[in-house]
Enzyme design. Structure first.
Site, short mmCIF file in Angstrom:
data_model
loop_
_atom_site.label_atom_id
_atom_site.label_comp_id
_atom_site.label_asym_id
_atom_site.label_seq_id
_atom_site.Cartn_x
_atom_site.Cartn_y
_atom_site.Cartn_z
N PRO A 159 0.82 -1.22 0.00
CA PRO A 159 0.00 0.00 0.00
C PRO A 159 0.86 1.28 0.00
CG PRO A 159 -0.91 -1.60 1.55
CD PRO A 159 0.36 -2.19 1.01
N GLU A 388 3.59 -1.87 -13.33
CA GLU A 388 4.88 -2.42 -13.77
C GLU A 388 5.90 -1.32 -14.01
OE1 GLU A 388 5.41 -5.70 -14.18
OE2 GLU A 388 3.36 -6.47 -14.12
#
Lengths: 409, 248
Positions: A159, A388
């Site tokens: 997170p 990514e």
């Protein structure tokens, strides 16, 4: 022999499904096919057909419902779409990287979520097990993952640690009977549906990879809801509370952040190709629409502004194709640098997103409907731009490479 | 059981073909080629026969070097080996059949499969001609095949229904849509196809007995006509459909 006869054969090209959806003709303005081998073309065309016949007819309903087409997993496995560059001894196809890239391109022409599924399974789960796993881990898991009997996921992002994964809080502690894992991961593709998670955690301050099986006590993977993007893909949290895994579940082939980063480099390579597929789908949709949509008594394709938009799209697709083909050849020759992958990923996704937006304007109001693929691709690409490695981080990786000065530490 | 599947390399169904400058053949510039769709059913049926009875599937094509691409696809789907009967010239259906029959004579397969027609010239003659040249029974437009003890029971598509026929092997069969659901070549199959042999030999020469003298595209359709936009146009529409178009 004549085109009207060919039209009559429409049903034929989709003979497996009897679907009347048009076949995708491909986009190859510069004749890149001439630079591909016979096998690479056959791989591309096979996956292209699969996408036309199996994915496109169902993708919009899955996108609406926010579900991944699980029933396609066995067919994708039969085709050999998982871990296709890995060796045949583990049940994989042993293809080169250009063929793998073409597979990703075609899958993402279908949907970024479907491509993400194959990317995660191949580049983020099978790749690290193959590269860093023990022989026993490889023998156990690679054939199951290749056959799609086990679905995998990759837990790196947390997170509070996205672009800066080195700051991760997830910890592994060595005990007498294994490793005790504690922490939380977020934005994990396939998490909820995965039977196996590759989890990255710090062991004595150093990042290590651990294999965590579904059902292990203390491990859960709730699905994240409310996405406007990648709706046909499962995104999850991974929660690890005193999860005990045996010693044999650590990836023994190395440690350090470079391990997960090497996996991401594999996945980003596939994304660079995948983005071309999404862009092609949008371009193809806009081109066809512009030829048949009449305004002021003529097709909108006859207007200069529409032509300019279509040509810009084609130009950017063609440049992306050139980038990817050379990137793939470098990768196959073992000469690729991760900074080159960063350039390809960031450029190709950014232009694909621009192409999706431009295509939407050509489709006008129709562009927002899911009768056309454009808005779905556009929304998906917003995720692809960020995941990514964000567009910004990839830009700074290339920035550091050319100036010698890192801008993000 | 030895199965031979004769396949053709034809323009992709999505291609918008143009007639070439000589007016005798299509312009091949920029045209993609593929395994003819009916031939795909034939390949699939061959593979299923081998899966059931063992043996081998040999894919055969007659034509220029480019036909290797299509042979490679058959190998990727699972055929064991392939033969390319090389010929750069123009042949009529009889010439193609003569070349194939010459090869099949020495191969002596139990089952010879074709698509019911290639979707380029649509002659639909080659399979049947080969059967005649080899003196074998032939069953065309097959939608179901069941082989048992050297006997074959086939369903054929006929106008308005199906006909069930029986014959003995060896025999020639031409495949119709519906016979099966062709598999995709797997990526592993594609990689394996690289190592399977494609034997190349010159096709037996054949005389041309039927030659094309002209090829043309059909005339463009007339554009539609708008009779009116509200219900007052109905009467006129009915009149035109009745008197001019003569469809009601």
């Amino acid at each position: 022999m004549f085109s009207f006869l060919y039209r009559a054969f429409f049903h034929f090209t989709n003979s497996r499904t009897n679907d009347t959806m048009a076949k995708f003709p491909g986009v190859d303005y510069f004749g890149f096919d001439g630079l591909l081998s016979e096998e690479e073309i056959l791989v591309r065309n096979t996956v292209r057909e699969f996408v036309d016949e199996k994915i496109l007819p169902v993708i919009e309903q899955h996108n609406r419902a926010g579900t991944f087409p699980m029933d396609l997993v066995p067919a994708m496995a039969d085709l050999g779409l998982f871990g296709s560059t890995l060796p045949q001894e583990y049940g994989c196809a042993g293809m080169n990287n250009v063929a793998y890239g073409l597979v990703m391109q075609e899958l993402e022409r279908g949907d970024s979520g479907v491509r993400s599924f194959a990317s995660v399974q191949s580049a983020l789960v099978m790749y690290p097990i193959h590269a860093y796993g023990s022989e026993e881990q490889k023998r156990t898991w690679l054939p199951l993952l290749a056959r799609g009997e086990t679905i995998g996921c990759f837990g790196l992002t947390e997170p509070d640690f996205g672009s800066n994964p080195g700051g991760m809080l997830t910890r592994a502690e060595e005990t007498s009977d294994g490793y005790l894992l504690n922490g939380a991961k977020m934005w994990i593709t396939n998490g909820t549906i995965a039977g196996l998670a590759v989890v990255w955690a710090k062991l004595n301050g150093v990042v290590n990879g651990f294999l965590v099986e579904k059902g292990t006590k203390g491990f859960s993977a709730p699905e994240m809801k409310g996405k406007h993007s990648l709706r046909a893909s499962v995104t999850s949290e991974l929660i690890l509370q005193d999860v005990l895994v045996p010693k044999s579940n650590r990836l023994p082939g190395g440690s350090g952040l470079k391990l997960p980063l090497s996996c991401l480099s594999q996945a980003r390579y596939g994304i660079a190709w995948g983005a071309i597929g999404a862009a092609m789908a949008c371009y193809d949709s806009a081109l066809n629409y512009s030829r048949t949509r009449l305004q002021f008594g003529k097709p909108i394709a006859s207007f200069q502004m529409t032509q300019e938009k279509l040509v810009r799209m084609l130009v950017e697709i063609t440049k992306s194709q050139a980038i990817c083909l050379q990137l793939g050849r470098l990768k196959d020759a073992g000469k690729v640098r991760f900074q080159q992958v960063s350039l390809a990923k960031s450029n190709n996704v950014a232009v694909a997103l621009e192409i999706a937006r431009s295509a939407r304007t050509i489709l006008g109001a129709n562009g927002i409907l899911d009768e056309y693929p454009v808005m779905r691709h556009m929304a998906n690409l917003e995720s692809v731009l960020t995941y990514e490695g964000t567009h910004e981080m990839h830009t700074l990786i290339v920035g550091e490479d050319i100036t010698g000065i890192p801008a993000f530490t | 059981m030895k199965v031979a599947v004769c396949i053709n390399h034809v323009p992709d169904t999505e291609t918008k073909v143009k007639v070439g400058p000589d007016g005798l053949a299509i312009d091949k510039t920029g045209v993609n080629f593929m395994l003819s769709p009916y031939d795909e059913f034939a390949v699939e049926e061959g593979l299923r026969i081998r899966e059931k009875f063992r043996g081998e599937v040999v894919a055969i094509s007659l034509g220029p070097e480019s036909h290797k691409e299509t042979l490679r696809k058959a190998l990727a789907m699972g055929a064991d080996r392939a033969v390319l009967l090389k010929d750069e010239g123009v042949r009529d259906s009889c010439g193609v059949a003569a070349g194939l029959a010459d090869e099949l004579k020495s191969l002596a397969p139990d089952v010879i499969l074709f698509g019911k027609q290639s979707i380029d010239y649509d002659d639909g003659q080659v399979g049947t001609l080969v059967a005649e040249m080899l003196g074998l029974p032939s069953v065309s437009v097959v939608v179901k095949m069941d082989i048992q003890d050297g006997k074959v029971v086939c369903d054929r598509e006929i106008e308005g229904g199906h006909e069930t026929v029986e014959t003995k092997l060896p025999a020639v069969f031409t495949a119709q849509k519906g016979l099966n659901d062709p598999r995709y070549p797997s990526l592993k199959g594609i990689m394996a196809a690289k190592t399977k042999p494609i034997e190349e030999k010159a096709a037996l020469p054949a005389a041309v007995r039927v030659a094309a003298i002209r090829m043309r595209k059909p005339a463009a359709k007339n554009p539609g006509r708008i009779i009116g936009t509200d219900k007052s146009a109905v009467a006129e529409l009915v009149r035109l459909l009745h008197e001019e178009a003569k469809v009601i």
